[in-house]
Write an enzyme that holds these catalytic residues in place. Sequence first.
Site, short mmCIF file in Angstrom:
data_model
loop_
_atom_site.label_atom_id
_atom_site.label_comp_id
_atom_site.label_asym_id
_atom_site.label_seq_id
_atom_site.Cartn_x
_atom_site.Cartn_y
_atom_site.Cartn_z
N GLU A 1 0.84 -1.21 0.00
CA GLU A 1 0.00 0.00 0.00
C GLU A 1 0.87 1.25 0.00
OE1 GLU A 1 0.79 1.48 2.98
OE2 GLU A 1 1.76 -0.38 3.54
N GLU B 1 4.40 -0.98 2.00
CA GLU B 1 4.65 -1.20 0.57
C GLU B 1 4.71 -2.68 0.19
OE1 GLU B 1 8.31 0.70 -0.51
OE2 GLU B 1 7.78 2.60 0.48
#
Length: 348
Positions: free
Chosen positions: A164, A306
Amino acid sequence: MSVPPVDRNKKELYVAQLLGKAMPPHSLGVLAELAVKLALINPKPLRKPALILFAGDHGIAEEAVTHSPQEITWQQCVNFAHGGGACSLFARCNAVELTVVDVGVDHVFTQEDLVLDQKVSFGTKNFLKEPAMTQAQCTQAMEKGRILVREKRQAGFDVIAFGEMGVANTTSASALASALTGYAPFEVTGKGSGISEAELLHKQEVIEKAIARYPTDDALELLACLGGFELAAIAGGILEACELGLPVLLDGFITTAAALVSCALEPNCKSYLIPCHVSGMHGHSLLLHYLGLDSPILDLGMQLGEGTGSLVAWPIVALASRILPEMTSFSEGKVTDSTEILSRIGLV
């Protein structure tokens, strides 16, 4: 379609197969436990991982919960898509396909940016004042996640990870986690990308006030009220992956907050989640415990998000998936079965 339970009746079979491998019993420790968990999901070696990184902006950033300017969201998306950043480096090192997806970034990307356009809206609303998303928007974002996972499965990928990107998404994730689990905001709210102690107290107060606005225990309502477009896409993606029988490499705090929604809707999802690491982000261990995932693979103090924790753990997961189907047994290796000797004298 619903998430099928794993067949736990096969656990004894897999444990027995491990004892038959040419090594002292229990000598692989937690790695052996991971091998059994993976086999219950898919007994074949895992060979083709995909990381889907969803991005979105957050209206709650208006409440001074972060020092990061909002443009960092879109800038990092372009950076990741062009091979920059930790997630892209780690994915490249481990031969993991990375797809960067815009589901709610407050920016218009060009084709040259290489960011997949699945935009639902240009960021969420400020959930201290109004719901972050409408229920229709939330459902649409979840469906975006489902579709992408379905496409990955059709392309032959056999394990899915989620990442994300979104300025202020730790505030959204903490609010959602607190509302879903009952943990107090101070228990599951950290400093995100960097704030002072006084600013942390402010962040916790913002979350506490926001939760009080939405007195419901319905997971979908809470996701719409407090979540983000990337969180909704991940929650939908997890549901789809589990329905398809794919193991999910669970990353850090934010993806775990999304997983809380998936597991509230489909409790069987928990059996498909592989906790890749415990994040350095305050409260992550509590969320893992709430989901019954108390043995994360790594504890490196990472808190980048991430999908990086999943990427670092992937080689261990891949190795574990090969132990049962590929490691030689005592008989295959023509080695005296020392485990059977220990069993005869009651030591196994």
